[in-house]
Scaffold this active site. Structure first.
Site, PDB file in Angstrom:
ATOM      1  N   CYS A 383       1.004  20.607 -30.788  1.00  0.00           N
ATOM      2  CA  CYS A 383       1.307  19.981 -29.492  1.00  0.00           C
ATOM      3  C   CYS A 383       1.974  21.003 -28.572  1.00  0.00           C
ATOM      4  O   CYS A 383       1.311  21.882 -28.056  1.00  0.00           O
ATOM      5  CB  CYS A 383       2.163  18.723 -29.699  1.00  0.00           C
ATOM      6  SG  CYS A 383       2.205  17.643 -28.248  1.00  0.00           S
ATOM      7  N   HIS A 510      -1.221  15.815 -33.207  1.00  0.00           N
ATOM      8  CA  HIS A 510      -0.202  15.871 -34.264  1.00  0.00           C
ATOM      9  C   HIS A 510      -0.852  15.628 -35.624  1.00  0.00           C
ATOM     10  O   HIS A 510      -0.890  14.501 -36.124  1.00  0.00           O
ATOM     11  CB  HIS A 510       0.880  14.828 -34.015  1.00  0.00           C
ATOM     12  CG  HIS A 510       1.799  15.168 -32.885  1.00  0.00           C
ATOM     13  ND1 HIS A 510       2.969  15.861 -33.067  1.00  0.00           N
ATOM     14  CD2 HIS A 510       1.698  14.929 -31.550  1.00  0.00           C
ATOM     15  CE1 HIS A 510       3.574  16.032 -31.896  1.00  0.00           C
ATOM     16  NE2 HIS A 510       2.811  15.474 -30.956  1.00  0.00           N
ATOM     17  N   GLU A 512       0.215  16.226 -38.480  1.00  0.00           N
ATOM     18  CA  GLU A 512       1.167  15.823 -39.529  1.00  0.00           C
ATOM     19  C   GLU A 512       1.178  14.326 -39.778  1.00  0.00           C
ATOM     20  O   GLU A 512       1.647  13.865 -40.831  1.00  0.00           O
ATOM     21  CB  GLU A 512       2.586  16.304 -39.181  1.00  0.00           C
ATOM     22  CG  GLU A 512       3.247  15.629 -37.993  1.00  0.00           C
ATOM     23  CD  GLU A 512       2.982  16.312 -36.657  1.00  0.00           C
ATOM     24  OE1 GLU A 512       3.800  16.154 -35.736  1.00  0.00           O
ATOM     25  OE2 GLU A 512       1.936  16.990 -36.543  1.00  0.00           O
TER      26      GLU A 512
END
Length: 538
Positions: A383, A510, A512
């Protein structure tokens, strides 16, 4: 459908979320289909506008909901698909009640905490149940500590709900603390007794008590808690401090057979014992890896473990996949500004710059990206980390002096990162960003395409307001930057990379939020692999 409600007592940060997620994992490994939700008593509508110092990271779901970080534990530990229906706050409850009152939905009645507010809380449980008819067990964690003023309405709603659906369909689990008093050399059960007494005053008798403890739970204390808290001795479960990783938690709770206690309480006793071989293998790889790498994470909330929780967990997942221990060096971006990247970061095998907002530490992050690029150190920007890598490339390779993002410098002559068109004029801060899952096109022949196994399209979760400025795409590409993925709908840049670098990848989304223990995200897996290859050359 059966229901499990997890409450907490004595102190906060006991690990209720991990306990709930662990129970969900154990039940799934018994062949049951589970789903989880979190009730948070704070008045914020969601944690989206809260500082990480207050609440840790904001976990984003596929549908764009900004939620509590415990939902990250839920998605990592179980296979359940979460939505905004799986996180309810007092702010959402009161907002819904007031809107109904303004519309006249209450037909002129006096609007009260009971029944109107508690009905709104119960309706969320019913809604999630109706939306997921194939789920066997819905596990709901109630944030905060029993006795907190703001949580009373949630506890009352659960009391009513259990009565309405039948107590045979509900299991109440209370997580408490067993403090060890060093001077006395004793574990004390009194806080647990008083916490359960408070819960019983509110009309709820727990079926199972989970005792957070540094040591084991001896039989005398187990018997004492059972007697004073009105539960069977076998239903007093130890939840010990794990030695290495949170992924040991389900295995620890399994020692006291909490999954068997739950299925017996809910009449689901026909299910087989949990098949945990894959989970145990993953934990073994985390605890006893063959290799190791050192990765620097350069951020501005670096002193807070929970600020980048999902990133740290994703690195663990990727590390285990490569039988590698990931040693994380937390680097304060402002320290880089003051002392330089080489002095602060030093010799590492990889550098990761996570997302964030605001201009504090930005120049330090830009220096971190430059340090990685110039020294062939694997770099992964997420990001904001992708945006600052673009800024660094524009300044130092494209020679666009003072290139920047309009987030940090509105008068920059080269706004290579700028506000999305639809964001201009937006005044409210909450839930107004580009949020949630978005389909992107991967360009063949790129590193990103290889990492995703040659996939043509991917779906990733976003949380940002600023994008790579399309006016500068041609210039950046002429200078060697590769745009390897764009959004399918708007053509917005999703992934950038440098082809002549061992691993230099920036993702606008993102990743993750989609990594799991035995299924690491491809970008994290690729990053750790590149870091390991560098480590083995040293």
């Amino acid at each position: 459908m059966k229901y499990i409600f997890v409450t907490g007592g004595v102190v906060s940060s006991l690990g209720k979320g991990l306990a709930a997620a662990s129970i969900g994992a154990l039940l799934e490994h018994r062949g049951l289909k589970t789903l989880m939700q979190k009730f948070d008593p704070y008045l914020n509508v969601d944690p989206g506008t809260m500082s990480p110092y207050q609440h840790g990271e904001v976990y984003v779901l596929d549908d764009g909901a900004e939620t509590d970080l415990d939902l990250g534990h839920y998605e990592r530990f179980t296979s359940g698909v979460m939505s905004r229906m799986n996180n309810l706050t007092s702010g959402q409850v009161f907002d819904a009640v007031i809107k109904k009152e303004r519309k006249g939905d209450y037909l002129g009645k006096t609007v009260q905490f009971i029944p109107h507010v508690t009905d709104e809380i119960k309706s969320r449980i019913h809604m999630v149940s109706e939306m997921n008819p194939t789920v066997d067990v819905l596990i709901t964690e109630i944030g905060g500590t029993v006795g907190d003023m703001e949580g009373l309405l949630f506890v009352e709603a659960l009391r009513q709900f259990a009565l309405e659906v039948g107590k045979d369909n509900v299991c109440f689990i209370h997580v408490t603390l067993l403090p060890y008093i060093k001077a006395a050399g004793e574990v004390k059960t009194k806080p647990t007794q008083q916490s359960v007494a408070k819960l019983r005053e509110l009309g709820i008798q727990p079926d199972i008590i989970i005792c957070r403890t540094e040591a084991d739970l001896d039989e005398d204390n187990r018997k004492k808690i059972a007697m004073f808290c009105n539960v069977e001795k076998k239903n007093v479960v130890a939840f010990r401090d794990v030695a290495h990783t949170i992924y040991e938690c389900p295995l620890d709770l399994r020692r006291d057979k909490i999954d068997r206690l739950v299925v017996d309480r809910l009449g689901l006793g026909h299910t087989p014992a949990p098949a945990l071989e894959d989970w145990e293998m993953f934990v073994r790889r985390v605890i006893h890896p063959k290799h190791k790498v050192t990765i620097a994470v350069a951020g501005k909330y670096i002193e807070l473990q929970d600020a980048y929780k999902s990133i740290y967990e994703s690195l663990i997942h990727a590390g285990a996949h490569h039988d590698t221990k990931v040693n994380i060096v937390r680097v304060e971006a402002e320290a880089i500004e003051n002392h330089g990247a080489k002095a602060v970061i030093g010799e590492v095998d990889g550098i990761l710059v996570p997302g964030g907002f605001g201009d504090r530490g930005i120049e330090g992050k830009i220096q971190a990206a430059q340090y990685a690029r110039e020294n062939n150190i694997p770099y992964f920007g997420i990001c904001l980390g992708m945006q600052i890598a673009t800024i660094e490339f524009a300044r130092n390779i494209c020679k666009l002096k003072n290139a920047n993002s309009t987030e940090f410098d509105k008068s920059t002559p080269f706004p290579v990162i700028c506000l999305q068109e639809e964001q201009k004029g937006v005044e409210d801060m909450g839930a107004t960003m580009r949020l949630g899952s978005c389909e992107s096109i991967l360009l063949a022949g790129t590193k990103a395409s290889d990492l995703y196994g040659g996939a043509e399209r991917i779906h990733e979760r976003h949380r940002h307001r600023y994008e790579l400025n399309s006016d500068f795409q041609d210039k950046l590409q002429e200078c060697g930057l590769v745009i390897s993925s764009v959004s399918a709908l708007e053509g917005l840049v999703e992934i950038i990379e440098l082809p002549q670098h061992p691993f230099f990848v920036g993702a606008q989304f993102h990743p993750e939020f989609q990594s799991k223990p035995n299924k690491p995200h491809p970008l994290f897996a690729g990053f750790v692999k590149a870091s390991l290859e560098r480590a083995q050359l040293q």
